[in-house]
Design a protein around this motif. Structure first.
Motif: not given
Length: 462
Positions: A53, A56, A263, A278
């Motif tokens: 995640s 990403y 995030n 994610g």
């Protein structure tokens, strides 16, 4: 030439769907690969899922450069074919291949040289950071293969060939899905490589997709004559590509910035919140990818008819594509509202009851809330397709920046500070509402100033 004539004369509905269906199938398979990839990573370790995640946004940056440049090349080729300027269309394709190689080299430097700096900025645990750097070295650092593959897809799609691009996506995804569990867990002849195995499986799939794409561009398609031996850089061609492509790149890049920013906001609440975001991005590909496949089929049709100054066919393609996109996104909204818990449970180890419960508590409200933005997103995606096909990529950029940066991140931070984690997810539908009105205003302006006059000069001459 048959493909070109088809885009200018064939019945619009069957034409778009015949061109879009292969791309939609390919993208659905790729969505499946993304989900399967994350499922195996999650079974290996929740820290590994968090690492994927965190990386990403960098992977989205690869997509931004690859797809944005590819859209610029696709639009330019389609418009030049519509204008009957064959040599200029050929040159655009050659520049696309060269630019993909340059982009791949840049990501090799980024992936191997700066992954640690990027991951370290989030303040994640040592285990998560280590996994993230390992994954980024391969998944980002070896992006040259997927960059070339994406460009080959766009070049072929610009001339109406959708089958080989579909096969590229299928080949890469199937190979990745097969290799994922073998390389992650060490099954058969493979050693256990953990998260490195997930990244390596992805790269190997991309290599095979690239090889098929190169064969399609240089050996199979007949619309363009792509000859890299005689290739020479032309500043005007690069300018024409990035007139549409650069706004597309920035538009896609702001998704990376948004994801990284989200995030950063979510990790202050919990690692599970980062995991949920994610997981959402993986799950939503099943809804968004068919729409992106639809716009891949529509973009060359719109671009060709814009170049041919055929307003009726251009706007007919827009209306048909928009209707189909709304239907797809509506079905996605229903799915996310009815089955959020079942989807989330795919990404947890059920033997860890505490982790599973936390994922459900955080994830169910998130999926239900974020999916409220789906219908507005359909309008935004298809408007962007029209803007790109008519060389107005800047309009797409304006809408995307307002949605992804100007609205969503400040809204997420304020809502989180004032009302807690569950309120953060409302930033998505809020941003989509704002983007809807901005996109509508820009579309109305372009229609009144130029699009409604397309073809009048041709009819006057006739």
């Amino acid at each position: 030439m048959e493909q070109q004539n088809k885009m200018g004369t064939a019945p619009m509905g069957p034409l778009i769907f015949s061109m879009a269906l292969p791309a939609m199938i390919s993208m659905i398979i790729n969505a499946l690969y993304n989900i399967v990839d994350s499922i195996f990573v999650a079974k290996y370790s929740q820290d590994a899922l968090a690492a994927v995640s965190l990386v990403y946004p960098l992977q989205m940056l690869v997509v931004a450069i690859g797809v944005g440049t590819g859209v610029g090349v696709n639009s330019l080729i389609a418009r030049r074919l519509g204008e009957k300027r064959q040599k200029h269309a050929d040159s655009a394709a050659e520049h696309g291949v060269a630019l993909a190689v340059v982009g791949g080299i840049a990501f090799f430097i980024l992936g191997w040289g700066f992954s640690g700096v990027f991951v370290g900025a989030f303040g994640a645990s040592e285990a998560v950071s280590t996994f993230a750097v390992q994954y980024s070295h391969l998944a980002v650092g070896m992006s040259i293969f997927v960059m070339i593959s994406m460009m080959c897809e766009k070049i072929q799609q610009s001339g109406g060939n959708m089958i080989i691009p579909m096969c590229q996506g299928l080949t890469g995804a199937i190979i990745n899905i097969i290799l994922d569990p073998l390389m992650i867990f060490g099954i058969g002849p493979f050693p256990e490589m953990g998260i490195r195995g997930a990244a390596l499986a992805t790269v190997i799939g991309q290599i095979f997709g690239m090889l098929l794409g190169l064969w399609g561009v240089f050996r199979r398609q007949k619309v363009l004559n792509v000859n890299m031996r005689e290739f020479k850089w032309r500043g005007q061609t690069i300018k024409d590509i990035y007139r549409v492509g650069l706004p597309g790149i920035v538009m896609q890049s702001v998704v990376s910035v948004m994801t990284a920013g989200m995030n950063g906001i979510l990790i202050a609440f919990s690692q599970t919140a980062v995991n949920v975001l994610g997981v959402y991005f993986k799950l939503q590909t099943f809804v968004f990818m068919p729409v992106f496949g639809l716009n891949q089929g529509a973009l060359p049709v719109m671009g060709y008819n814009y170049g041919a100054r055929n307003r009726k066919r251009l706007m007919g393609a827009y209306k048909i594509t928009l209707t189909a996109a709304v239907v797809i996104m509506g079905l996605g909204l229903v799915l996310f509202q009815l089955l959020p818990e079942q989807m989330l449970m795919l990404f947890v180890d059920k033997s860890d009851a505490a982790a599973a419960q936390e994922m459900i508590e955080v994830g169910v409200p998130a999926l239900k809330t974020i999916s409220l933005s789906f219908l507005g997103a359909a309008f935004g995606i298809i408007n962007s397709t029209l803007f790109q096909a008519t060389a107005r990529g800047m309009n797409s950029l304006i809408v995307s920046v307002c949605r992804q940066l100007v609205v969503i991140l400040p809204a997420a931070w304020i809502l989180g500070q004032q009302f807690g984690l569950n309120a953060v997810w409302y930033s998505f539908p809020i941003a989509e509402i704002a983007a809807f009105f901005i996109s509508y205003i820009l579309l109305w302006r372009e229609y009144r100033t130029e699009l409604r006059f397309l073809g009048i000069e041709r009819e006057a001459k006739a």
